[in-house]
Design an enzyme around this catalytic site. Structure first.
Site, short mmCIF file in Angstrom:
data_model
loop_
_atom_site.label_atom_id
_atom_site.label_comp_id
_atom_site.label_asym_id
_atom_site.label_seq_id
_atom_site.Cartn_x
_atom_site.Cartn_y
_atom_site.Cartn_z
NE ARG A 75 -3.32 -7.27 -4.28
CZ ARG A 75 -4.05 -7.55 -3.23
NH1 ARG A 75 -3.49 -7.71 -2.06
NH2 ARG A 75 -5.35 -7.71 -3.33
CG HIS A 94 -2.00 -0.94 1.33
ND1 HIS A 94 -2.17 -1.78 2.41
CD2 HIS A 94 -3.01 -1.23 0.48
CE1 HIS A 94 -3.24 -2.53 2.22
NE2 HIS A 94 -3.76 -2.22 1.05
CE LYS A 112 -12.63 -6.88 2.03
NZ LYS A 112 -11.41 -6.27 1.57
CB SER A 116 -4.39 -6.45 4.66
OG SER A 116 -4.02 -5.20 4.16
O1 PNS Z 1 -9.15 -2.48 0.66
P1 PNS Z 1 -10.47 -2.94 0.11
O2 PNS Z 1 -11.19 -3.83 1.09
O3 PNS Z 1 -10.35 -3.55 -1.26
O4 PNS Z 1 -11.36 -1.60 -0.06
C1 PNS Z 1 -12.66 -1.68 -0.58
C2 PNS Z 1 -13.28 -0.28 -0.68
C3 PNS Z 1 -13.36 0.37 0.68
C4 PNS Z 1 -12.45 0.58 -1.61
C5 PNS Z 1 -14.70 -0.48 -1.27
O5 PNS Z 1 -15.39 -1.37 -0.44
C6 PNS Z 1 -15.48 0.82 -1.40
O6 PNS Z 1 -15.25 1.59 -2.30
N1 PNS Z 1 -16.44 1.03 -0.46
C7 PNS Z 1 -17.22 2.23 -0.38
C8 PNS Z 1 -18.68 2.00 -0.71
C9 PNS Z 1 -18.94 2.22 -2.17
O7 PNS Z 1 -18.84 3.31 -2.68
N2 PNS Z 1 -19.27 1.12 -2.86
C10 PNS Z 1 -19.55 1.14 -4.27
C11 PNS Z 1 -18.30 1.02 -5.11
S1 PNS Z 1 -18.65 0.01 -6.48
#
Ligand code: PNS
Length: 161
Positions: free
Chosen positions: A94, A19, A45, A132
């Site tokens: 990745r 990250h 999650k 992670s």
């Molecule tokens: O590190 P991660 O778990 O891949 O992060 C996921 C994250 C937080 C980027 C994703 O869950 C997110 O964008 N959540 C916010 C809610 C949202 O806007 N969802 C619609 C996107 S398609």
């Protein structure tokens, strides 16, 4: 000219050196990069670390990157980006698996907010196999993960073992 602000969202549970590498490289492309730690994540999650811990670890890990700030966000990502005046969402890739998932997220976010561009940055080869979840799993099995996470995170993981 207006400052070009980008948002790099994630759960950062915890932040890894992969990250930090992504954040450092993306910070070079924008005037300001906001590392946005999600209060909740989509899907099933569950977080291992609290929001405060995740923000604290990310803040310490990115402290030397002058145009990076770390914040938390709740709700829809594009709403948060609009409130911040961001022009872009930065995501790291990745694997091909990441790509398939992130393309879907990009399409949804582009539908909701066509003015916000998603920028994909390929993970550096040395971090492309790390996540992670993998770091936490290895740590629980007694493996030293200090080459994959910032020092402050390694100390916290070891303390919690
Ligand atoms: O590190 P991660 O778990 O891949 O992060 C996921 C994250 C937080 C980027 C994703 O869950 C997110 O964008 N959540 C916010 C809610 C949202 O806007 N969802 C619609 C996107 S398609």
């Amino acid at each position: 000219m207006d400052k070009r602000i980008a948002v790099c969202p994630g759960s950062f549970d915890p932040i890894t050196l992969g990250h930090v590498n992504l954040v450092r490289r993306a910070a070079g492309l924008f005037d300001q990069l906001i590392v946005a730690v999600a209060v909740t994540v989509d899907g099933e999650k569950r977080h291992s670390f609290s929001l405060d811990e995740r923000v604290e670890m990310a803040t310490a890990a990115c402290a030397d990157i002058t145009n990076v700030t770390v914040e938390s966000f709740c709700g829809l990502l594009v709403d948060y980006c609009r409130r911040q005046g961001a022009v872009a969402i930065v995501k790291g890739l990745r694997t091909a698996g990441d790509m398939a998932y992130e393309m879907q997220m990009q399409a949804v976010n582009a539908d909701l907010a066509p003015e916000i561009e998603t920028v994909f940055v390929l993970a550096s080869a040395q971090y492309a196999h790390m996540s992670s979840s993998m770091v936490k799993w290895l740590n629980e099995l007694g493996v030293d993960v200090s080459s994959y996470v910032p020092d402050n995170v390694a100390a916290r993981l070891q303390a919690g073992r």
